[in-house]
Design a protein around this motif. Structure first.
Motif, PDB file in Angstrom:
ATOM      1  N   SER A  92      83.742 -12.274  -0.315  1.00 42.16           N
ATOM      2  CA  SER A  92      85.005 -12.863  -0.729  1.00 42.16           C
ATOM      3  C   SER A  92      85.662 -11.954  -1.763  1.00 42.16           C
ATOM      4  O   SER A  92      85.204 -10.834  -2.013  1.00 42.16           O
ATOM      5  N   ASP A  93      86.711 -12.436  -2.397  1.00 45.61           N
ATOM      6  CA  ASP A  93      87.402 -11.607  -3.378  1.00 45.61           C
ATOM      7  C   ASP A  93      86.616 -11.436  -4.669  1.00 45.61           C
ATOM      8  O   ASP A  93      86.935 -10.571  -5.485  1.00 45.61           O
ATOM      9  N   ARG A  94      85.551 -12.233  -4.876  1.00 41.68           N
ATOM     10  CA  ARG A  94      84.783 -12.080  -6.115  1.00 41.68           C
ATOM     11  C   ARG A  94      83.269 -12.172  -5.944  1.00 41.68           C
ATOM     12  O   ARG A  94      82.530 -12.014  -6.909  1.00 41.68           O
ATOM     13  N   LEU A  95      82.822 -12.421  -4.716  1.00 39.02           N
ATOM     14  CA  LEU A  95      81.392 -12.627  -4.499  1.00 39.02           C
ATOM     15  C   LEU A  95      80.967 -12.054  -3.157  1.00 39.02           C
ATOM     16  O   LEU A  95      81.660 -12.207  -2.153  1.00 39.02           O
ATOM     17  N   ALA A  96      79.801 -11.387  -3.144  1.00 39.21           N
ATOM     18  CA  ALA A  96      79.207 -10.895  -1.896  1.00 39.21           C
ATOM     19  C   ALA A  96      77.851 -11.567  -1.722  1.00 39.21           C
ATOM     20  O   ALA A  96      77.048 -11.617  -2.657  1.00 39.21           O
ATOM     21  N   VAL A  97      77.611 -12.116  -0.528  1.00 33.15           N
ATOM     22  CA  VAL A  97      76.365 -12.822  -0.250  1.00 33.15           C
ATOM     23  C   VAL A  97      75.797 -12.320   1.071  1.00 33.15           C
ATOM     24  O   VAL A  97      76.539 -12.142   2.048  1.00 33.15           O
ATOM     25  N   ALA A  98      74.480 -12.084   1.102  1.00 33.55           N
ATOM     26  CA  ALA A  98      73.802 -11.640   2.318  1.00 33.55           C
ATOM     27  C   ALA A  98      72.551 -12.473   2.516  1.00 33.55           C
ATOM     28  O   ALA A  98      71.940 -12.940   1.547  1.00 33.55           O
TER      29      ALA A  98
END
Length: 261
Positions: free
Chosen positions: A31-37
């Motif tokens: 997203s514009d402020r968070l990366a999740v994997a």
């Protein structure tokens, strides 16, 4: 947000020969402020006959749960600087509840067929969550740092500058084919986690089919760093390489999910 990422899963050589599906799942969301994997590995043994669906649910729900938790509670630093263990436990609880809700919905929509009922009866009845049994690794990153959680086997590689390490605490119960699982009755107590404040270069999550295809940990870490550096145009070549590595190595499904900064 300067993050990017990708995910890939390949069917293991033994699964191709046996006609069984890939039981791994991998996902990345930025997203514009968070990366999740997230990477999830379905167990695949006879009584876990829906673990391919279970792993897909686990990876999807992990990403949704972490994003919802951060949306309500702020940056990763704000969440984990107060009580890291309590925050991690709340996230794990949300994932377990969401996963079990998805299992109930899946069973309602797709009841056991004759073959599956026969397997369940063979074992004297199987709890729904066991049918879908899976492991799970996930990572979340924002401008303040990286958070990771894991239940079961697989690997979490964190790179900072030219150094790659395995930051996740080890679980001494993971020996041979033994693993903890989302389907365990005390799953919430089997999650392990870490929080690393500050910048990083990359995060590479992978199912155990990858590390089991290497002779040494050093070779595996070197490969993880190189894999994280590929562009999206190089993803088909990486996928082909993972297939070849499965054939020559673990013969298991292999999944990777990558976040780069």
């Amino acid at each position: 947000m300067p993050f990017s990422g990708f995910a890939a899963s390949v069917r293991g050589a033994s699964h191709e020969e046996n006609g069984t599906p890939c039981q791994d799942s991998a996902r990345v969301f930025i997203s514009d402020r968070l990366a999740v994997a997230a990477v999830s590995d379905g167990h695949g043994s006879e009584k876990h006959f829906r673990s391919d669906a279970g792993s897909e649910m686990a990876a999807r729900i992990a990403i949704r749960s972490v994003m919802d938790f951060c949306e309500r509670n702020g940056s990763l630093s704000a969440i984990f600087s107060v009580d890291k263990n309590e925050a991690a436990r709340r996230i794990a609880g949300n994932i377990i509840c969401g996963w079990n809700d998805e299992i109930a919905a899946h069973l309602a929509f797709s009841p056991l067929n004759e073959r599956e009922r026969s397997i369940s009866e063979k074992f004297g009845g199987i709890q729904p969550e066991v049918m879908y049994g899976s492991t799970l690794i996930f990572a979340a990153a924002d401008s303040t740092g990286v958070f990771g959680m894991q239940i079961g086997d697989g690997s979490f590689v964190l790179a900072r500058g030219g150094t790659a390490l395995l930051p996740m605490p080890e679980d001494e119960r993971l020996m041979g084919n033994l693993t903890t699982s989302l389907c365990d009755c005390d799953a919430i107590n089997s999650f392990r986690s870490f929080w690393q404040e500050g910048e990083f270069t990359s995060v590479v999550l992978s199912s155990d089919g990858l590390i089991n295809s290497f002779v040494s940990r050093e070779d595996f870490l070197s490969f993880a760093v190189r894999a994280a550096a590929i562009s999206k145009d190089g993803l088909p070549a990486l996928t082909n390489h993972l297939r070849e590595r499965s054939r020559a190595g673990s013969r298991d499904d292999i999944s990777v999910a990558v976040i780069t900064n």
